[in-house]
Design a protein around this motif. Structure first.
Motif, mmCIF file in Angstrom:
data_model
loop_
_atom_site.group_PDB
_atom_site.id
_atom_site.type_symbol
_atom_site.label_atom_id
_atom_site.label_comp_id
_atom_site.label_asym_id
_atom_site.label_seq_id
_atom_site.Cartn_x
_atom_site.Cartn_y
_atom_site.Cartn_z
ATOM 1 N N CYS A 66 11.673 53.730 2.155
ATOM 2 C CA CYS A 66 12.024 53.705 0.642
ATOM 3 C C CYS A 66 13.445 54.081 0.075
ATOM 4 N N LEU A 67 14.167 55.084 0.765
ATOM 5 C CA LEU A 67 15.323 55.137 0.460
ATOM 6 C C LEU A 67 16.412 53.587 0.599
ATOM 7 N N ALA A 68 16.023 53.180 1.634
ATOM 8 C CA ALA A 68 16.903 51.716 1.627
ATOM 9 C C ALA A 68 16.560 50.690 0.846
ATOM 10 N N ARG A 69 15.266 50.816 0.222
ATOM 11 C CA ARG A 69 14.902 49.707 -0.701
ATOM 12 C C ARG A 69 15.059 50.224 -2.120
ATOM 13 N N SER A 70 15.558 51.469 -2.366
ATOM 14 C CA SER A 70 15.881 52.277 -3.466
ATOM 15 C C SER A 70 17.320 51.989 -3.789
ATOM 16 N N ASP A 71 17.771 52.212 -5.054
ATOM 17 C CA ASP A 71 19.171 52.098 -5.284
ATOM 18 C C ASP A 71 20.228 53.110 -4.617
ATOM 19 N N ALA A 72 20.905 52.310 -3.611
ATOM 20 C CA ALA A 72 21.623 53.408 -2.677
ATOM 21 C C ALA A 72 22.434 54.242 -3.336
ATOM 22 N N ILE A 73 23.082 54.156 -4.709
ATOM 23 C CA ILE A 73 23.749 55.245 -5.093
ATOM 24 C C ILE A 73 23.039 56.314 -5.830
ATOM 25 N N THR A 74 22.071 56.073 -6.450
ATOM 26 C CA THR A 74 21.209 57.254 -7.189
ATOM 27 C C THR A 74 20.313 57.675 -6.224
ATOM 28 N N GLY A 75 19.539 56.988 -5.122
ATOM 29 C CA GLY A 75 18.637 57.472 -4.288
ATOM 30 C C GLY A 75 17.436 57.919 -5.152
ATOM 31 N N VAL A 100 17.583 50.658 12.245
ATOM 32 C CA VAL A 100 16.348 51.680 11.929
ATOM 33 C C VAL A 100 15.648 51.144 10.494
ATOM 34 N N ILE A 101 16.738 50.542 9.550
ATOM 35 C CA ILE A 101 15.972 50.176 8.258
ATOM 36 C C ILE A 101 15.263 48.847 8.366
ATOM 37 N N ALA A 102 15.770 48.053 9.268
ATOM 38 C CA ALA A 102 15.154 46.820 9.532
ATOM 39 C C ALA A 102 13.593 47.123 10.074
ATOM 40 N N ILE A 113 3.312 50.838 -0.042
ATOM 41 C CA ILE A 113 2.333 51.689 -0.994
ATOM 42 C C ILE A 113 3.119 52.441 -2.112
ATOM 43 N N THR A 114 4.289 53.398 -1.341
ATOM 44 C CA THR A 114 4.768 54.421 -2.437
ATOM 45 C C THR A 114 5.601 53.750 -3.420
ATOM 46 N N LEU A 115 6.414 52.602 -2.994
ATOM 47 C CA LEU A 115 7.235 51.917 -3.946
ATOM 48 C C LEU A 115 6.406 51.340 -5.077
ATOM 49 N N ARG A 116 5.216 50.541 -4.563
ATOM 50 C CA ARG A 116 4.460 50.111 -5.695
ATOM 51 C C ARG A 116 3.944 51.273 -6.640
#
Length: 120
Positions: free
Chosen positions: A31-40, A97-99, A109-112
């Motif tokens: 989830c963190l990897a797919r979100s904005d890296a600066i703001t988290g 790990v992110i891959a 599901i969470t990001l949706r």
């Protein structure tokens, strides 16, 4: 109030591997990897992964291992990846790990749910 985080040179591979040895914690990384890296993200945005109590536990494990940074913002806690520190200590490791974590079903599901909440 700030939370204790290990210094970059104190991050150890065994601690990082132990912290990442859980599906929920891997989903947090995804989830963190797919979100904005600066703001988290704030912890409340990750509640779709598990209960608040479990989320607190898993975030603490990742923070103590040096995988994430947790910064209090009033009553919320902002979570970001410690990408630079991990890349310096273990080049290429976090990308691997992110891959693996980025496409976990819990992440989708969470990001949706987050996206739908923002649009409402």
């Amino acid at each position: 109030m700030s939370l204790p985080h290990p210094d970059a040179d104190q991050i150890t591979l065994p601690a990082v591997l132990a912290a990442l040895g859980d599906d929920t914690r891997l989903a947090i990384i995804g989830c963190l990897a797919r979100s904005d890296a600066i703001t988290g993200l704030v912890c409340g945005q990750l509640c779709g992964l598990t209960s608040k109590t479990n989320l607190t536990y898993h975030v603490a494990k990742l923070r103590e291992a040096g995988v994430i940074n947790v910064r209090p913002e009033g009553t919320r806690r902002r979570v970001t990846l410690r990408r630079e520190d991990l890349d310096n200590r273990f080049p290429g490791f976090l990308d691997t790990v992110i891959a693996s974590a980025i496409d976990l079903p819990l992440v989708d599901i969470t990001l949706r749910q987050l996206h739908e909440a923002v649009q409402d």
